[in-house]
Design an enzyme around this catalytic site. Sequence first.
Site, mmCIF file in Angstrom:
data_model
loop_
_atom_site.group_PDB
_atom_site.id
_atom_site.type_symbol
_atom_site.label_atom_id
_atom_site.label_comp_id
_atom_site.label_asym_id
_atom_site.label_seq_id
_atom_site.Cartn_x
_atom_site.Cartn_y
_atom_site.Cartn_z
ATOM 1 N N HIS A 1 39.908 -25.747 -29.697
ATOM 2 C CA HIS A 1 38.717 -25.813 -28.859
ATOM 3 C C HIS A 1 37.499 -26.412 -29.529
ATOM 4 O O HIS A 1 36.535 -26.711 -28.865
ATOM 5 C CB HIS A 1 38.405 -24.472 -28.192
ATOM 6 N N GLY B 1 51.368 -22.870 -31.782
ATOM 7 C CA GLY B 1 52.274 -24.000 -31.526
ATOM 8 C C GLY B 1 51.670 -25.197 -30.820
ATOM 9 O O GLY B 1 52.415 -26.016 -30.260
ATOM 10 N N THR C 1 50.604 -48.105 -24.369
ATOM 11 C CA THR C 1 49.406 -48.564 -25.048
ATOM 12 C C THR C 1 49.080 -47.476 -26.052
ATOM 13 O O THR C 1 49.126 -46.306 -25.736
ATOM 14 C CB THR C 1 48.193 -48.634 -24.088
HETATM 15 P P1 GDP Z 1 48.974 -24.663 -34.048
HETATM 16 O O1 GDP Z 1 48.158 -24.066 -35.134
HETATM 17 O O2 GDP Z 1 48.759 -23.977 -32.730
HETATM 18 O O3 GDP Z 1 48.860 -26.142 -33.925
HETATM 19 O O4 GDP Z 1 50.505 -24.304 -34.402
HETATM 20 P P2 GDP Z 1 51.638 -25.226 -35.000
HETATM 21 O O5 GDP Z 1 52.117 -26.198 -34.000
HETATM 22 O O6 GDP Z 1 51.193 -25.756 -36.303
HETATM 23 O O7 GDP Z 1 52.787 -24.146 -35.197
HETATM 24 C C1 GDP Z 1 52.659 -23.043 -36.052
HETATM 25 C C2 GDP Z 1 54.009 -22.614 -36.551
HETATM 26 O O8 GDP Z 1 54.807 -22.159 -35.465
HETATM 27 C C3 GDP Z 1 54.789 -23.738 -37.214
HETATM 28 O O9 GDP Z 1 55.484 -23.206 -38.298
HETATM 29 C C4 GDP Z 1 55.735 -24.197 -36.126
HETATM 30 O O10 GDP Z 1 56.919 -24.732 -36.652
HETATM 31 C C5 GDP Z 1 56.018 -22.895 -35.401
HETATM 32 N N1 GDP Z 1 56.364 -23.121 -34.001
HETATM 33 C C6 GDP Z 1 55.648 -23.809 -33.073
HETATM 34 N N2 GDP Z 1 56.269 -23.783 -31.888
HETATM 35 C C7 GDP Z 1 57.404 -23.074 -32.052
HETATM 36 C C8 GDP Z 1 58.481 -22.694 -31.177
HETATM 37 O O11 GDP Z 1 58.509 -22.995 -29.994
HETATM 38 N N3 GDP Z 1 59.469 -21.932 -31.732
HETATM 39 C C9 GDP Z 1 59.450 -21.550 -33.029
HETATM 40 N N4 GDP Z 1 60.453 -20.807 -33.461
HETATM 41 N N5 GDP Z 1 58.471 -21.893 -33.861
HETATM 42 C C10 GDP Z 1 57.451 -22.652 -33.396
#
Ligand code: GDP
Length: 607
Positions: free
Chosen positions: A87, A23, A45
């Site tokens: 990272h 996430g 900005t």
């Molecule tokens: P990253 O690879 O760490 O950047 O992960 P992403 O932000 O792309 O999230 C991966 C998946 O998890 C996506 O389908 C998001 O919609 C889902 N997701 C991220 N945060 C949350 C959350 O707090 N709750 C739920 N239910 N899904 C989440």
Amino acid sequence: MSEERQRRLRQPIVAVLGHVDHGKTTLLDKIRGTTVAAKEPGQITQHVGASLVPSNVIEKVTEPLKKLIPTVKLELPGLLFIDTPGHEIFTNLRKRGGAVADLAILVVDIMEGFQPQTYEAVEILKQRKVPFIVAANKVDRIPGWRPNPDQPILISMRKQDPSVIEFMDNQIYKIMGELAKMGFDSDRFDRIKNYTRQIAIVPISAKTGEGVPELLALLAGLAQRFMKGKLKYVEGPAKGVVMEVKEEPGYGSTIDTIIYDGIIKQGDTIVVGGIEEPIVTKVRALLIPEPLQEIRATKRFRAVDEVSAAAGVKIVAPGLDKAVAGAPIYVVEREEDLEKIKEQVKKEVEEVLIETDAEGVIVKADTLGTLEALVQFLRSRNIPVRMARVGPVTKRDVMEAIAVKRHKKEYGVILAFNVKVLPEAKELAEKEGIKIFQHNVIYKLIEDFEEWLNKLKEEERRKELEKLIRPGKIRILPGFVFRRSDPAIVGVEVLGGTIKPGYPLMKESGERVGSILQIQDKGKTVHVARAGQQVAISIKGRVMVGRHIHEGEILYTDIPSSHARLWQTKFRKELSDDEWHTLQEIIKIKRKQDPLYGLAIGASTNK
Ligand code: GDP
């Protein structure tokens, strides 16, 4: 320069790390969304590769917390979030002896807990000594969770069933356990007693926004606390780091940079780290993104006269195509400092590159930062490195690997992170059997290599094991002498252990009596016979039945001392009970002549 600007505190730089899909991107979007929603005109900005959350936005978002927890009065102008999480980007946010990021958010999916890249992220944060907060994300996925969009988690938690909170706390305990293993004391943020010693874990949902107020409040508080000692004001010539080297239509060669200290102006002389040597050039333009709301904007970028830390800015200047991501950039304020700064940049780049005669792996990476991180990871796993360089895999790299492979098979390989393999290098590698590992995720690259390494080691262990003579005890069956000599052929019963063709034999007295030539079981040639079997064997050497050996006599396999030593140490588990037993009998016979037989004296067994 005005007095006021001289004393302005700079924004701390915040990076987001964690395992894939936990996430990170969603959280950054949420934080940026918060800013856009709450922003007041003229206050934002735009940045290249980063987003600024001004302090008034943080104050607005954290307002409801005032009644719940003691919040700090913000002295900082805001927080600068690096836009691209992960990272690989973080490793390029480097400067000598540490990180350009002042703080980090480690995102952990509360349902999944620690995953490979989570460990790797913590290891990098530890290596670079960056304070961090854990966002235990996706609380909304806890069974039974009632979402309370954009609310403080302290409020949302009060509206959950006790069983839901219990579940959440259990997951948090698991995270605390993993952090403890890595040397960090942590706790749920509202139970923390000492923020300088303990790492705060904030339950959040990047999706619903719950807990984001606490996350921002804690970051701001932590930033202020950690930066107090070394309070960072914006002053003097800029220092920064190259994040990306890009050809930009209409501008030519440009670099995206994060400026973490000082001020940079159009026309400034800068020194930038290059692969071969430092680049000295003059800033032609400083570009920042056109604000999103400017619908009529025709260009993506807008030129500005100057930029001050902390900031993300694109620099346009001749010669920047030779710059390397992860390398430093310094503004030269006084002409007489130029040589000194050039020397320093050169040194800083060279510190990451490795060139030795050591028997070690060859490492190639796309940037200085990823190269540095890779080398550090290999070192922490005790894998030696012969060469570490930025750029594609070349023929020379393969030749280096060939040289290593001659002496150390396991290290005669190339680890290539996010770079190409040149055709002639590929051709040579294929011809010489040099393995090239390629990946664009650090932990995958190392994992692939380690897997191969383990397989190779297992194979070598097998080969070594195959060479060892196993303990064996046989009895020549009376009435089963098929041929008396040249070679002698007799029927035997295997009383214990194992016999194979090629094994030397000895009498109970320890006297050598030739070696097994062939084994036949019911007329068929076999490669092994075990305890309980009755087979015919032919014996090579000057052995005559009735003279050297006799019907009914017991013979043993004649195991060399070094083999006996290995059977008792490294390969102990490879022997069956009756083989072990037979070995003891053999040792007893052998020790009569050689008291040190099978002992590790003067030799090392744990190779
Ligand atoms: P990253 O690879 O760490 O950047 O992960 P992403 O932000 O792309 O999230 C991966 C998946 O998890 C996506 O389908 C998001 O919609 C889902 N997701 C991220 N945060 C949350 C959350 O707090 N709750 C739920 N239910 N899904 C989440």
